[in-house]
Write an enzyme that holds these catalytic residues in place. Sequence first.
Site, mmCIF file in Angstrom:
data_model
loop_
_atom_site.group_PDB
_atom_site.id
_atom_site.type_symbol
_atom_site.label_atom_id
_atom_site.label_comp_id
_atom_site.label_asym_id
_atom_site.label_seq_id
_atom_site.Cartn_x
_atom_site.Cartn_y
_atom_site.Cartn_z
ATOM 1 N N ASP A 86 33.064 31.216 37.420
ATOM 2 C CA ASP A 86 34.243 31.412 38.249
ATOM 3 C C ASP A 86 34.975 30.109 38.596
ATOM 4 O OD1 ASP A 86 35.540 33.519 40.436
ATOM 5 O OD2 ASP A 86 35.340 31.497 41.248
ATOM 6 N N VAL A 141 37.781 35.186 40.696
ATOM 7 C CA VAL A 141 38.005 35.401 39.268
ATOM 8 C C VAL A 141 36.920 36.290 38.678
ATOM 9 C CG1 VAL A 141 38.186 34.270 37.031
ATOM 10 C CG2 VAL A 141 39.260 33.237 39.037
ATOM 11 N N ASP A 142 35.669 36.045 39.040
ATOM 12 C CA ASP A 142 34.581 36.895 38.555
ATOM 13 C C ASP A 142 34.815 38.357 38.932
ATOM 14 O OD1 ASP A 142 32.844 35.276 37.125
ATOM 15 O OD2 ASP A 142 31.752 34.620 38.896
ATOM 16 N N MET A 143 35.069 38.596 40.203
ATOM 17 C CA MET A 143 35.240 39.973 40.666
ATOM 18 C C MET A 143 36.508 40.584 40.094
ATOM 19 S SD MET A 143 33.875 39.512 44.593
ATOM 20 C CE MET A 143 33.794 41.262 44.978
#
Length: 378
Positions: free
Chosen positions: A142, A170-172
């Site tokens: 991320d 960003v990951d989620m």
Amino acid sequence: MTNTAPLRGLTVLELGHSVAAPYAGLILAELGARVIKVENPATGDYARGWGPPFYKGDATAFHALNRGKESLTLDFADAADASLLKRLVGESDAVIQNLRPGLLAKFGINVDEVLRDNPTLIWCDIGAFGKSGPLSRKPGYDPLAQATSGIMSVTGEADRPPVRVGVSLVDMGSGMWTVIGLLAALFQRQKNGKGAHVETSLFETGLAWMTIPLAAHAISGEVRKPHGSALAEIVPYQAFKASDGWVMIAAGNDKLFGKLCQALPGLKAVGEDQRFALNRDRVILRGELIPLIEAAVAQLTVAEVSTALDAFQVPNCPLLSIDQVWTHPQTTAIGILTTGGGEKWVGLPFTLDDVRPTSGGAAPTLGADNDAFRQEYQ
């Protein structure tokens, strides 16, 4: 009664770790899908060790992202385990994976061959920087995507060291885009009977979050700088320090700015100053205007600011710490805290016919479902 598990009957194989793929799997599990989480028998999902704090032996981060799933440990280098993996792929509706580039191919799993052998399968890849280009083989997390997409360049305060967004935005987000792509492919499959290859990456998600700043650069050549709690395009639209804490004020249009100046003592003349009448001018005169508002807010408590602004319907709220958010009556009122495994966790941020979808399940211990799978597939 309304069906609160709209994806019941859908089987999803999660070959994922950390945040992006597990968050996609969590969304699907909460919506009723059967999510089979495949983990490394030696280490499990890396997020199991992301603590403290820990709960029942695993990090709370892992529990937050993996409720309602089954856990199967497989060693891809073992022939029997690799065979079981391929059988599971063939019997699933969808696969979600965010393993490092080339890992699955190393063990004989090629997405083109898989889709050829399983034409109704929806295969979802979550990469780091995309499948082509100079960074395509580079591993990513991320903060790397926040750095390369420009998010960190507009986050924090001017002339200070870089700051990442404090959550795995960003990951989620990549997990959310994966679910959106999967659901679109599922809808398409209902019409044409064919599966699909859904692809996204952390870098693409980061660029999507940067839509507005990148558009500004494309049109004007402007290179945005960080504005702390403020916004480049709107003034005033930031946190101000009251005598006993911070309050966020969002006067998002010219009418609200006028109301703000009526509401707070000492700003009447500011509201009558035609130089500040239009937002486009307030942005240019930010350096002159903001100190005037800061001085007015500093004379009041957070409660007094809120009361004054609420009376004129100017959007505002106090800045809350995590413990305050958890116990806030609004958090309780909307019912977003769901129960799983005897504890409360943050559920999905939407309802269907006034019901919040949830599996009600707990995160699985490592390999919790090994025996059941091996008996079924022996």
